[in-house]
Enzyme design. Structure first.
Site, PDB file in Angstrom:
ATOM      1  N   GLY A 261       0.820  -1.213   0.000  1.00 41.18           N
ATOM      2  CA  GLY A 261       0.000   0.000   0.000  1.00 41.18           C
ATOM      3  C   GLY A 261       0.842   1.245   0.000  1.00 41.18           C
ATOM      4  CG  ASN A 262      -0.466   4.650  -1.522  1.00 39.25           C
ATOM      5  OD1 ASN A 262      -1.138   5.499  -0.962  1.00 39.25           O
ATOM      6  ND2 ASN A 262      -0.935   3.932  -2.539  1.00 39.25           N
ATOM      7  NE  ARG A 263       3.774   8.099   5.316  1.00 39.07           N
ATOM      8  CZ  ARG A 263       4.536   9.183   5.468  1.00 39.07           C
ATOM      9  NH1 ARG A 263       5.635   9.310   4.784  1.00 39.07           N
ATOM     10  NH2 ARG A 263       4.197  10.128   6.316  1.00 39.07           N
ATOM     11  CB  SER A 264      -2.766   8.170  -0.244  1.00 39.54           C
ATOM     12  OG  SER A 264      -3.869   9.018  -0.430  1.00 39.54           O
TER      13      SER A 264
END
Ligand code: C5P
Length: 409
Positions: A201-204
């Site tokens: 995933g990513n930090r958005s």
């Protein structure tokens, strides 16, 4: 914008302090007009410190500048929070025996009241009749909520939370320049499954995308918000908004499906979501177990389709497609350079680029967006709260729309 915040004498006055701060944070000039009774709950120094403006309560103060009508005349919005049964009754009767009363009679701005009182007083036919009178004159009402009241009792009568009142204020102050426009906004970040319990995933956080959706809806658009793993607390800001429909998507493939289905009926598409460029090839059916492996597993990645580039390729006449780019960059110049290259690669009408890093961009309340138009020109920089940045973005989109005086020929 100029907002007058009238505060009448209820215990919920302490919550109005938070409201005043939210309005100041939104960039408004806030003038607090407390009644004498309100000052028994929260004093002048607090209101002056929070609003950053002088506070007067009497019609006999600052007579030379005709303050008893000047505030009402200058206001773009008047909020009364908390609005007690007494103040609502005075408003319905048109009484003007204090500065708040004269301000309310002198204003032509929209008026928003947030009633707060005990359940019995709220339900009393007199209060309900006053409220009906005010609603008939176009006064907007937010709340009251149901819940714990001052004592041990609970029921309807609790003042709406400051965030909800601020949200209504934003809607009332919004320009309405997107009325009738159908808009799709993607927000959050995709999660690409590795096995049934793990993902890449990513930090958005989805905050910027949700702010973009909310700003559009407040300005009159009908919004489809495609939310990819947006935190419940962030999504809560838009839940129940009459003009926002929310659909969830987990992975890039799911997001693609929902976005492509919605794009066909949208005049504007804003891809704020951070979509994973790669997904895991051959997702494991069961949990990958350490005991079953001789060595650390190797993940093979395959490229995801570029949803945005696909939307641009199938763009309908008159459709505006907006992309986002989050980049780590050493300088503003480098950031704009990355932005221009991405704008060209994707072919979007507008690209918003912002700087991200270990401590910037994600999970924060503020942002700075650099806007690059379809000719690769840097057309502006919008910054402030994520909502302020979103409004700046919509100003630019509105100027690009066919029929806008600023639209390219
Ligand atoms: O190439 P990059 O991921 O930086 O591009 C960002 C922009 O492209 C965002 O608007 C994002 O929503 C969109 N995007 C997409 N499909 C992908 C990757 C990014 O639509 N597979």
């Amino acid at each position: 914008m100029v907002i007058v915040l009238g505060v009448s004498g209820g215990i919920a006055a302490y919550k109005a302090v938070v409201l005043a701060r939210l309005l100041v944070e939104d960039g408004h000039e806030v003038h607090v007009v407390p009644t004498d009774d309100a000052l028994r709950f929260v004093g002048v120094p607090t209101w002056e410190a929070i609003s950053r403006n002088k506070v007067t309560t009497s019609v006999h103060d600052d007579v030379a500048e005709v303050r008893h009508v000047a505030l009402g005349q200058r206001a773009d919005l008047v909020i009364v929070a908390p609005a007690t049964a007494n103040t609502l009754a005075k408003m319905a009767a048109g009484l003007a025996d204090n500065l708040l009363g004269t301000t309310l009679l002198a204003t032509q701005a929209p008026v928003l009241v947030a009633p707060a009182m005990h359940t019995e007083m709220w339900r009393h036919p007199a209060t309900q009749a006053n409220l009906a009178t005010l609603a008939g004159r176009g006064v907007h009402v937010v709340g009251p909520d149901s819940g714990r009241l001052t004592g041990s009792d609970s029921g309807p009568g609790r003042m709406s939370e400051p965030a909800a009142i601020a949200a209504r204020a934003r809607r009332l102050l919004a320009p309405g320049d997107l009325t009738g426009l159908r808009v799709l906004v993607s927000a959050g970040g995709t999660r690409e499954p590795i096995d049934p319990v793990r993902f890449l995933g990513n930090r958005s956080s989805g905050r910027q995308g949700v702010a973009v959706a909310l700003a559009a809806a407040d300005r009159g658009a009908e919004v489809l918000l495609v939310a990819a793993n947006v935190d419940g607390s962030v999504l809560g800001e838009v839940e129940g908004h009459p003009s926002i429909r929310i659909e969830s998507a987990g992975s890039a493939a799911e997001l693609q499906q929902v976005v492509e289905a919605g794009a066909g009926t949208s005049e504007v598409v804003v891809m704020t979501a951070a979509v994973a460029d790669y997904r895991v090839a051959g997702v494991a059916e069961g949990k990958i177990r350490k005991e079953d492996a001789d060595a650390p597993p190797v993940l093979h990645l395959v490229e995801n389709p570029d949803i945005l580039a696909g939307l641009v390729a199938r763009r309908r006449p008159g459709q505006t497609v907006v992309g986002f780019a989050a980049e780590t960059a050493d300088s503003e110049e480098e950031l704009l350079d990355f932005g221009r290259r991405k704008r060209r690669r994707k072919g979007v009408d507008l690209l918003a680029v912002n700087r991200v890093g270990w401590n910037a961009g994600f999970e924060t309340a503020t942002n700075t967006l650099y806007l690059i138009d379809g000719e690769d020109r840097a057309i502006g920089r919008v910054e402030g709260t994520k909502r302020a940045a979103a409004d700046g973005l919509w100003d630019a989109v509105a100027a690009l729309r066919p029929g806008s005086p600023a639209a390219p020929a």
